[in-house]
Design a protein around this motif. Structure first.
Motif, PDB file in Angstrom:
ATOM      1  N   ALA A 216      21.768  28.474  -7.781  1.00 24.35           N
ATOM      2  CA  ALA A 216      23.030  28.940  -8.363  1.00 24.35           C
ATOM      3  C   ALA A 216      22.921  28.968  -9.878  1.00 24.35           C
ATOM      4  N   VAL A 217      23.485  30.009 -10.463  1.00 22.84           N
ATOM      5  CA  VAL A 217      23.591  30.159 -11.910  1.00 22.84           C
ATOM      6  C   VAL A 217      25.060  30.423 -12.218  1.00 22.84           C
ATOM      7  N   SER A 218      25.577  29.771 -13.219  1.00 18.84           N
ATOM      8  CA  SER A 218      26.967  29.983 -13.617  1.00 18.84           C
ATOM      9  C   SER A 218      27.239  31.479 -13.767  1.00 18.84           C
ATOM     10  N   PRO A 219      28.308  31.994 -13.149  1.00 13.56           N
ATOM     11  CA  PRO A 219      28.580  33.429 -13.222  1.00 13.56           C
ATOM     12  C   PRO A 219      28.627  33.961 -14.659  1.00 13.56           C
ATOM     13  N   ALA A 220      29.112  33.182 -15.599  1.00 12.92           N
ATOM     14  CA  ALA A 220      29.207  33.632 -16.995  1.00 12.92           C
ATOM     15  C   ALA A 220      27.835  33.813 -17.637  1.00 12.92           C
ATOM     16  N   LEU A 221      26.795  33.188 -17.057  1.00 14.18           N
ATOM     17  CA  LEU A 221      25.451  33.264 -17.631  1.00 14.18           C
ATOM     18  C   LEU A 221      24.506  34.142 -16.820  1.00 14.18           C
TER      19      LEU A 221
ATOM     20  N   GLY B 148      35.314  30.948   2.825  1.00 13.49           N
ATOM     21  CA  GLY B 148      35.139  29.516   3.019  1.00 13.49           C
ATOM     22  C   GLY B 148      34.170  28.943   1.998  1.00 13.49           C
ATOM     23  N   ARG B 149      33.730  27.748   2.273  1.00 13.28           N
ATOM     24  CA  ARG B 149      32.861  27.032   1.335  1.00 13.28           C
ATOM     25  C   ARG B 149      31.408  27.446   1.497  1.00 13.28           C
ATOM     26  N   ARG B 150      30.655  27.357   0.399  1.00 14.19           N
ATOM     27  CA  ARG B 150      29.200  27.582   0.440  1.00 14.19           C
ATOM     28  C   ARG B 150      28.491  26.253   0.668  1.00 14.19           C
ATOM     29  N   THR B 151      29.054  25.178   0.117  1.00 14.51           N
ATOM     30  CA  THR B 151      28.472  23.848   0.297  1.00 14.51           C
ATOM     31  C   THR B 151      29.573  22.819   0.140  1.00 14.51           C
ATOM     32  N   ASP B 152      29.224  21.573   0.298  1.00 15.58           N
ATOM     33  CA  ASP B 152      30.184  20.489   0.120  1.00 15.58           C
ATOM     34  C   ASP B 152      29.449  19.275  -0.445  1.00 15.58           C
TER      35      ASP B 152
ATOM     36  N   ALA C 254      32.850  37.175 -11.178  1.00 13.41           N
ATOM     37  CA  ALA C 254      32.463  37.318 -12.590  1.00 13.41           C
ATOM     38  C   ALA C 254      30.963  37.536 -12.733  1.00 13.41           C
ATOM     39  N   GLY C 255      30.201  37.154 -11.732  1.00 13.11           N
ATOM     40  CA  GLY C 255      28.755  37.361 -11.722  1.00 13.11           C
ATOM     41  C   GLY C 255      28.386  38.355 -10.646  1.00 13.11           C
ATOM     42  N   TRP C 256      27.104  38.578 -10.474  1.00  9.71           N
ATOM     43  CA  TRP C 256      26.676  39.565  -9.483  1.00  9.71           C
ATOM     44  C   TRP C 256      26.163  38.944  -8.191  1.00  9.71           C
ATOM     45  N   THR C 257      26.122  37.617  -8.104  1.00 10.21           N
ATOM     46  CA  THR C 257      25.591  36.969  -6.906  1.00 10.21           C
ATOM     47  C   THR C 257      26.663  36.657  -5.859  1.00 10.21           C
ATOM     48  N   THR C 258      27.870  37.103  -6.062  1.00  8.26           N
ATOM     49  CA  THR C 258      28.965  36.782  -5.144  1.00  8.26           C
ATOM     50  C   THR C 258      28.660  37.186  -3.706  1.00  8.26           C
ATOM     51  N   GLU C 259      29.109  36.351  -2.798  1.00  9.60           N
ATOM     52  CA  GLU C 259      29.082  36.654  -1.373  1.00  9.60           C
ATOM     53  C   GLU C 259      30.506  36.786  -0.836  1.00  9.60           C
ATOM     54  N   ALA C 260      31.476  36.867  -1.734  1.00 11.06           N
ATOM     55  CA  ALA C 260      32.887  36.837  -1.359  1.00 11.06           C
ATOM     56  C   ALA C 260      33.270  37.939  -0.379  1.00 11.06           C
ATOM     57  N   ASP C 261      32.566  39.061  -0.386  1.00  8.96           N
ATOM     58  CA  ASP C 261      32.909  40.149   0.529  1.00  8.96           C
ATOM     59  C   ASP C 261      32.287  39.992   1.914  1.00  8.96           C
ATOM     60  N   ILE C 262      31.304  39.106   2.051  1.00 10.69           N
ATOM     61  CA  ILE C 262      30.671  38.947   3.364  1.00 10.69           C
ATOM     62  C   ILE C 262      30.923  37.576   3.989  1.00 10.69           C
ATOM     63  N   LEU C 263      31.291  36.587   3.168  1.00 10.82           N
ATOM     64  CA  LEU C 263      31.564  35.242   3.674  1.00 10.82           C
ATOM     65  C   LEU C 263      32.758  34.647   2.949  1.00 10.82           C
TER      66      LEU C 263
ATOM     67  N   GLU D  90      29.792  26.857  -5.653  1.00 14.24           N
ATOM     68  CA  GLU D  90      30.979  27.581  -5.189  1.00 14.24           C
ATOM     69  C   GLU D  90      31.344  28.707  -6.156  1.00 14.24           C
ATOM     70  N   SER D  91      31.262  28.439  -7.458  1.00 17.54           N
ATOM     71  CA  SER D  91      31.646  29.460  -8.451  1.00 17.54           C
ATOM     72  C   SER D  91      30.689  30.644  -8.440  1.00 17.54           C
ATOM     73  N   ALA D  92      29.440  30.423  -8.052  1.00 16.68           N
ATOM     74  CA  ALA D  92      28.447  31.500  -8.057  1.00 16.68           C
ATOM     75  C   ALA D  92      28.528  32.379  -6.810  1.00 16.68           C
ATOM     76  N   TYR D  93      29.084  31.855  -5.722  1.00 22.65           N
ATOM     77  CA  TYR D  93      29.014  32.582  -4.459  1.00 22.65           C
ATOM     78  C   TYR D  93      30.338  32.859  -3.767  1.00 22.65           C
ATOM     79  N   ARG D  94      31.350  32.063  -3.987  1.00 23.48           N
ATOM     80  CA  ARG D  94      32.564  32.198  -3.192  1.00 23.48           C
ATOM     81  C   ARG D  94      33.800  32.375  -4.072  1.00 23.48           C
ATOM     82  N   GLY D  95      34.780  33.038  -3.500  1.00 21.71           N
ATOM     83  CA  GLY D  95      36.084  33.176  -4.132  1.00 21.71           C
ATOM     84  C   GLY D  95      36.082  34.123  -5.324  1.00 21.71           C
ATOM     85  N   ASP D  96      37.235  34.239  -5.929  1.00 29.71           N
ATOM     86  CA  ASP D  96      37.407  35.180  -7.040  1.00 29.71           C
ATOM     87  C   ASP D  96      36.552  34.833  -8.246  1.00 29.71           C
ATOM     88  N   SER D  97      36.325  33.545  -8.508  1.00 30.45           N
ATOM     89  CA  SER D  97      35.523  33.173  -9.675  1.00 30.45           C
ATOM     90  C   SER D  97      34.104  33.720  -9.564  1.00 30.45           C
ATOM     91  N   SER D  98      33.602  33.863  -8.341  1.00 35.19           N
ATOM     92  CA  SER D  98      32.235  34.352  -8.153  1.00 35.19           C
ATOM     93  C   SER D  98      32.097  35.821  -8.531  1.00 35.19           C
TER      94      SER D  98
END
Length: 179
Positions: free
Chosen positions: A94-99, A47-51, A36-45, A26-34
Protein backbone atom coordinates in the motif's frame (compact mmCIF):
# COMPACT_ATOMS: atom_id res chain seq x y z
CA UNK A 1 10.85 13.70 -11.30
CA UNK A 2 12.97 13.29 -8.19
CA UNK A 3 12.83 9.93 -6.50
CA UNK A 4 11.47 10.01 -2.96
CA UNK A 5 13.87 7.28 -1.80
CA UNK A 6 16.32 9.63 -0.06
CA UNK A 7 13.61 10.88 2.27
CA UNK A 8 12.34 7.42 3.20
CA UNK A 9 12.98 5.21 6.21
CA UNK A 10 12.37 1.46 5.81
CA UNK A 11 11.91 -0.61 8.95
CA UNK A 12 10.13 -3.68 10.24
CA UNK A 13 6.66 -2.84 11.49
CA UNK A 14 5.86 -3.36 15.16
CA UNK A 15 2.66 -3.83 17.12
CA UNK A 16 2.63 -0.05 17.70
CA UNK A 17 2.20 0.43 13.92
CA UNK A 18 -0.91 -1.71 13.53
CA UNK A 19 -3.52 1.06 13.55
CA UNK A 20 -1.54 3.27 11.17
CA UNK A 21 -0.95 0.35 8.79
CA UNK A 22 -4.62 -0.67 8.75
CA UNK A 23 -5.59 2.94 8.00
CA UNK A 24 -2.99 3.14 5.22
CA UNK A 25 -4.09 -0.10 3.53
CA UNK A 26 -7.75 0.85 3.77
CA UNK A 27 -7.08 4.34 2.35
CA UNK A 28 -5.23 2.88 -0.64
CA UNK A 29 -7.85 0.31 -1.62
CA UNK A 30 -11.29 0.86 -0.14
CA UNK A 31 -13.91 3.56 0.14
CA UNK A 32 -13.99 7.09 -1.20
CA UNK A 33 -10.56 8.01 0.18
CA UNK A 34 -8.99 5.37 -2.08
CA UNK A 35 -10.29 7.18 -5.17
CA UNK A 36 -7.64 9.87 -4.62
CA UNK A 37 -5.09 7.35 -5.92
CA UNK A 38 -5.15 4.90 -8.77
CA UNK A 39 -4.94 1.64 -6.79
CA UNK A 40 -8.55 1.73 -5.57
CA UNK A 41 -10.58 -1.45 -5.57
CA UNK A 42 -13.72 0.41 -4.48
CA UNK A 43 -15.59 -0.51 -7.68
CA UNK A 44 -14.94 -4.25 -7.40
CA UNK A 45 -14.86 -4.84 -3.62
CA UNK A 46 -16.61 -3.24 -0.69
CA UNK A 47 -15.93 -3.74 2.98
CA UNK A 48 -12.55 -3.91 4.65
CA UNK A 49 -9.25 -4.80 2.96
CA UNK A 50 -7.61 -5.80 6.24
CA UNK A 51 -8.03 -5.51 9.98
CA UNK A 52 -5.78 -5.15 13.04
CA UNK A 53 -5.68 -8.91 13.66
CA UNK A 54 -4.51 -9.68 10.13
CA UNK A 55 -1.81 -6.99 10.22
CA UNK A 56 -0.57 -8.16 13.62
CA UNK A 57 -0.48 -11.77 12.38
CA UNK A 58 1.85 -10.73 9.54
CA UNK A 59 4.08 -8.77 11.93
CA UNK A 60 4.35 -11.74 14.30
CA UNK A 61 4.71 -14.56 11.74
CA UNK A 62 8.21 -16.09 11.90
CA UNK A 63 8.76 -16.35 8.12
CA UNK A 64 7.28 -12.94 7.39
CA UNK A 65 8.23 -9.29 7.53
CA UNK A 66 5.97 -6.30 7.22
CA UNK A 67 8.01 -3.33 6.05
CA UNK A 68 6.78 0.05 7.19
CA UNK A 69 7.96 2.98 5.10
CA UNK A 70 8.13 6.38 6.75
CA UNK A 71 8.60 9.87 5.43
CA UNK A 72 8.90 12.72 7.93
CA UNK A 73 7.95 10.36 10.77
CA UNK A 74 4.69 9.26 9.15
CA UNK A 75 3.95 5.79 7.68
CA UNK A 76 3.31 6.38 3.97
CA UNK A 77 3.72 2.88 2.51
CA UNK A 78 4.06 -0.75 3.50
CA UNK A 79 4.50 -4.24 2.11
CA UNK A 80 4.54 -7.79 3.36
CA UNK A 81 7.35 -10.18 2.54
CA UNK A 82 6.98 -13.88 3.31
CA UNK A 83 9.67 -16.50 2.89
CA UNK A 84 8.35 -19.50 0.95
CA UNK A 85 11.28 -21.78 0.19
CA UNK A 86 13.22 -20.55 -2.84
CA UNK A 87 10.96 -17.55 -3.35
CA UNK A 88 9.42 -14.71 -1.43
CA UNK A 89 5.79 -13.64 -1.52
CA UNK A 90 5.02 -9.93 -1.85
CA UNK A 91 1.71 -8.70 -0.47
CA UNK A 92 -0.17 -6.12 1.59
CA UNK A 93 1.43 -3.45 -0.60
CA UNK A 94 0.00 0.00 0.00
CA UNK A 95 1.08 3.54 -0.82
CA UNK A 96 -0.72 6.59 0.53
CA UNK A 97 -3.14 7.74 -2.20
CA UNK A 98 -1.73 11.29 -2.03
CA UNK A 99 1.75 9.95 -2.90
CA UNK A 100 0.79 7.49 -5.64
CA UNK A 101 2.47 8.34 -8.92
CA UNK A 102 5.48 9.94 -7.17
CA UNK A 103 7.87 7.01 -7.57
CA UNK A 104 7.34 5.86 -3.99
CA UNK A 105 5.82 2.51 -5.01
CA UNK A 106 8.79 1.66 -7.22
CA UNK A 107 11.20 2.56 -4.41
CA UNK A 108 9.30 0.30 -1.99
CA UNK A 109 9.34 -2.59 -4.47
CA UNK A 110 13.08 -2.21 -5.07
CA UNK A 111 13.75 -2.31 -1.33
CA UNK A 112 11.43 -5.32 -0.88
CA UNK A 113 13.28 -7.21 -3.61
CA UNK A 114 16.65 -6.36 -2.03
CA UNK A 115 15.45 -7.49 1.41
CA UNK A 116 14.08 -10.79 0.03
CA UNK A 117 17.38 -11.53 -1.75
CA UNK A 118 19.61 -10.59 1.17
CA UNK A 119 17.51 -11.98 4.02
CA UNK A 120 16.38 -15.30 2.54
CA UNK A 121 18.49 -15.75 -0.62
CA UNK A 122 15.18 -15.72 -2.52
CA UNK A 123 15.65 -16.20 -6.24
CA UNK A 124 12.15 -15.09 -7.18
CA UNK A 125 9.42 -12.75 -5.92
CA UNK A 126 5.81 -13.82 -6.41
CA UNK A 127 2.55 -12.04 -5.81
CA UNK A 128 -1.14 -12.37 -6.54
CA UNK A 129 -3.20 -9.61 -8.14
CA UNK A 130 -6.93 -9.57 -8.79
CA UNK A 131 -7.05 -10.50 -12.47
CA UNK A 132 -9.44 -7.70 -13.50
CA UNK A 133 -6.91 -5.10 -12.29
CA UNK A 134 -5.25 -4.66 -15.70
CA UNK A 135 -3.79 -1.26 -14.79
CA UNK A 136 -2.09 -2.67 -11.72
CA UNK A 137 -0.81 -5.77 -13.54
CA UNK A 138 0.65 -3.48 -16.25
CA UNK A 139 2.39 -1.42 -13.52
CA UNK A 140 4.02 -4.58 -12.14
CA UNK A 141 4.99 -5.73 -15.64
CA UNK A 142 6.83 -2.44 -16.18
CA UNK A 143 8.86 -3.36 -13.09
CA UNK A 144 9.88 -6.76 -14.43
CA UNK A 145 7.06 -8.98 -13.17
CA UNK A 146 5.57 -11.47 -15.60
CA UNK A 147 2.27 -13.28 -15.77
CA UNK A 148 2.82 -16.94 -14.93
CA UNK A 149 -0.43 -18.25 -16.40
CA UNK A 150 -1.41 -19.51 -12.94
CA UNK A 151 -4.48 -18.31 -11.08
CA UNK A 152 -5.91 -18.84 -7.63
CA UNK A 153 -9.58 -18.65 -6.72
CA UNK A 154 -10.95 -15.55 -5.05
CA UNK A 155 -12.25 -16.44 -1.56
CA UNK A 156 -15.93 -15.63 -2.16
CA UNK A 157 -17.85 -15.69 1.11
CA UNK A 158 -14.83 -14.74 3.24
CA UNK A 159 -15.45 -11.09 4.02
CA UNK A 160 -11.91 -10.70 5.38
CA UNK A 161 -11.01 -10.13 1.72
CA UNK A 162 -13.88 -7.75 1.05
CA UNK A 163 -17.37 -8.05 -0.35
CA UNK A 164 -17.15 -8.72 -4.11
CA UNK A 165 -19.24 -6.53 -6.40
CA UNK A 166 -18.85 -8.91 -9.34
CA UNK A 167 -18.69 -12.67 -9.85
CA UNK A 168 -15.60 -13.01 -12.06
CA UNK A 169 -12.81 -12.33 -9.57
CA UNK A 170 -9.72 -14.50 -9.28
CA UNK A 171 -6.08 -13.92 -8.38
CA UNK A 172 -3.43 -13.96 -11.08
CA UNK A 173 0.08 -15.04 -10.02
CA UNK A 174 2.92 -12.74 -11.12
CA UNK A 175 6.63 -13.51 -10.67
CA UNK A 176 10.01 -11.83 -11.10
CA UNK A 177 13.48 -13.39 -10.91
CA UNK A 178 15.63 -11.79 -8.20
CA UNK A 179 19.06 -12.38 -9.73
Amino acid sequence: MNTPAAALTFRDATEADVDALVALVESAYRGDSSRAGWTTEADILEGRRTDPEAVLAVIEAPASRLLAVERDGRVVACCQLEHRGDHAYFGMFAVSPALQGSGLGGAVMAEAERVARETWDATEMRMTVISVRGDLIAWYERRGYRRTGRTEPFPYGDERFGVPQRDDLEFEVLAKPLV
